[in-house]
Design a protein around this motif. Sequence first.
Motif, mmCIF file in Angstrom:
data_model
loop_
_atom_site.group_PDB
_atom_site.id
_atom_site.type_symbol
_atom_site.label_atom_id
_atom_site.label_comp_id
_atom_site.label_asym_id
_atom_site.label_seq_id
_atom_site.Cartn_x
_atom_site.Cartn_y
_atom_site.Cartn_z
ATOM 1 N N UNK A 288 45.476 39.365 39.871
ATOM 2 C CA UNK A 288 44.729 38.759 38.862
ATOM 3 C C UNK A 288 45.396 37.998 38.211
ATOM 4 N N UNK A 289 46.501 37.495 37.733
ATOM 5 C CA UNK A 289 47.837 35.808 37.241
ATOM 6 C C UNK A 289 46.663 34.571 38.167
ATOM 7 N N UNK A 290 46.837 35.295 39.523
ATOM 8 C CA UNK A 290 46.000 33.787 40.025
ATOM 9 C C UNK A 290 44.699 33.243 39.475
ATOM 10 N N UNK A 310 51.000 48.376 34.507
ATOM 11 C CA UNK A 310 50.657 46.928 34.177
ATOM 12 C C UNK A 310 48.684 47.402 33.132
ATOM 13 N N UNK A 311 49.376 46.987 32.191
ATOM 14 C CA UNK A 311 48.059 46.887 31.293
ATOM 15 C C UNK A 311 47.552 45.242 31.058
ATOM 16 N N UNK A 312 46.409 45.329 30.940
ATOM 17 C CA UNK A 312 45.629 43.648 30.480
ATOM 18 C C UNK A 312 43.992 43.951 30.024
ATOM 19 N N UNK A 313 43.787 42.824 29.871
ATOM 20 C CA UNK A 313 42.758 42.836 29.846
ATOM 21 C C UNK A 313 41.697 41.486 30.051
ATOM 22 N N UNK A 314 40.398 41.673 29.587
ATOM 23 C CA UNK A 314 39.716 40.630 30.465
ATOM 24 C C UNK A 314 38.684 39.859 29.473
ATOM 25 N N UNK A 315 39.502 38.918 28.808
ATOM 26 C CA UNK A 315 38.902 38.116 27.729
ATOM 27 C C UNK A 315 37.554 38.293 27.242
ATOM 28 N N UNK A 316 36.710 38.890 25.938
ATOM 29 C CA UNK A 316 35.665 38.286 24.800
ATOM 30 C C UNK A 316 35.443 40.078 26.096
ATOM 31 N N UNK A 317 35.835 41.070 26.806
ATOM 32 C CA UNK A 317 35.129 42.473 27.064
ATOM 33 C C UNK A 317 36.630 43.918 26.581
ATOM 34 N N UNK A 318 35.746 44.693 26.028
ATOM 35 C CA UNK A 318 36.258 45.564 25.072
ATOM 36 C C UNK A 318 36.919 46.225 26.352
ATOM 37 N N UNK A 373 39.687 43.365 43.230
ATOM 38 C CA UNK A 373 38.187 43.067 43.960
ATOM 39 C C UNK A 373 37.316 43.397 42.554
ATOM 40 N N UNK A 374 37.234 44.382 42.231
ATOM 41 C CA UNK A 374 36.355 45.292 40.725
ATOM 42 C C UNK A 374 36.977 44.806 39.927
ATOM 43 N N UNK A 375 37.797 44.010 39.470
ATOM 44 C CA UNK A 375 38.337 43.705 38.666
ATOM 45 C C UNK A 375 37.300 42.199 38.452
ATOM 46 N N UNK A 376 38.092 42.135 39.293
ATOM 47 C CA UNK A 376 37.205 40.504 39.746
ATOM 48 C C UNK A 376 36.422 40.417 38.962
ATOM 49 N N UNK A 377 35.293 40.925 40.151
ATOM 50 C CA UNK A 377 33.580 41.663 40.051
ATOM 51 C C UNK A 377 32.886 41.789 38.339
ATOM 52 N N UNK A 378 33.745 42.340 37.787
ATOM 53 C CA UNK A 378 33.829 42.725 36.092
ATOM 54 C C UNK A 378 33.535 41.326 34.888
#
Lengths: 381, 76
Positions: A288-290, A310-318, A373-378
Amino acid sequence: MIYLDNAATTYPKPPQVSAAMQQAMRRFGANPGRAGHNMSLATAQEVFRAREEAAALFDAPGPENVCFVMNCTQALNMAIKGLVKPGGHVVTSCLEHNAVMRPLEALRAQGIITYTEVKIVPGDNDATLDAFRQAMKENTCLCVCTHVSNVWGIRLPVERITALCHAYNVPVCIDCAQSAGVLPISMKDYNFDCICAPGHKGLYGPMGTGLLIVRDGSRINTIIEGGTGTASESLEQPAEIPERFESGTINVPGIIGLRAGISFVRRRTVHRIYEHESALVCRLYDRLKASQKVELYMPRPQSPYFAPLLSFNLPGKDSEDVAASLNKQGFAVRAGLHCAPRAHAFCGTLEHGAVRVCPSVFTTSEQMNAFAQAVMRIAAK
Amino acid sequence: MSKQLIIVSSITYAMKSRELLFYYGIKAYVERLPRTPDMPGCGYGVYVPDRTDEAERILRREGIHVLGRRERVSSK
């Protein structure tokens, strides 16, 4: 479905847990500690074996120190409300779950206590300890803090915090909701006064089970009184543990299932479970960092400062939208505030929450790769 | 021999007592206490058919709260 919501409750459970519960329903259907007939004594024997198993895992002085409760929240309420004194002060951390904060806030609102939230310094245990030292007051009557943040995985130096508090003659209650079964916990080595743990998370037991492990139960007032199967002629709650904290009929099938779960953890060993889960979470973190498309709030979650979640967010997405998208792709995670608004306030995520990922002993690296991979797709949408 | 039932405070302590005594090679059996005028409520104890005095000493030494001794009403 790939289940990565193990910080809420582990799934699946080891098959021996459901087998033990089915056997409990068939063979141990009597009320333990209430009668003298064979099935009641046999059921009590099974419950005692469960106490022994839990005492061994948490290195408690004896099986009698293990009290079975409904869940970690109940254990925390019993410990907190049983140990505070009117006019007293409580020290806690800035990362607490509502299982700690709501009882404290209720006591504060009633004018019974005041409390101080200590600001944790992730990665600097000396600074964290110093902050705890500065929070101590003359009337401090209890320190209650989480072992591991249920949002950020930050591991608190509870062993050192306990030593510090005992120097001030202050009892310590540890919330082991995220650490039980994942990190080593020794009551005898570190003299924790109370250990509170859920049965259904890292101990792989069924939901509706929890542990309150107390070093000296006579110091703790009860918040629930009732029948214990002992000294029934007296209207006073018995002083001796565990019955002092187990009024009413206990969850025998759950406790027998919990014993099977703890036995599974002990055979696997806490160390190996930690190594497995930590490797998975660290690899996910690196991916995720890369990508540079994911907001990560903590350093790489490795020993000794973090537990494997681990907790994270995708910028601009709730966070809730991200979790819903992941659900559509077959991944179970939890978004939002995780019942820990103070922990989210600590990292500035109170408004949008975060997406939390937590593996279990059954999670594979292939599943974690698929999740990344799913996180990257979103993120690319 | 008399008073072979050692009274403890709960079923948990009765089971712990039995485990301890087995460790010392003394056979013990968990039993529910019969009601008597001096102990009208619920209670448990360990029936120790042999070496009962030694068993009581061991339990006290190991920190078990022994409430007393009693005659056993029925035989195992």
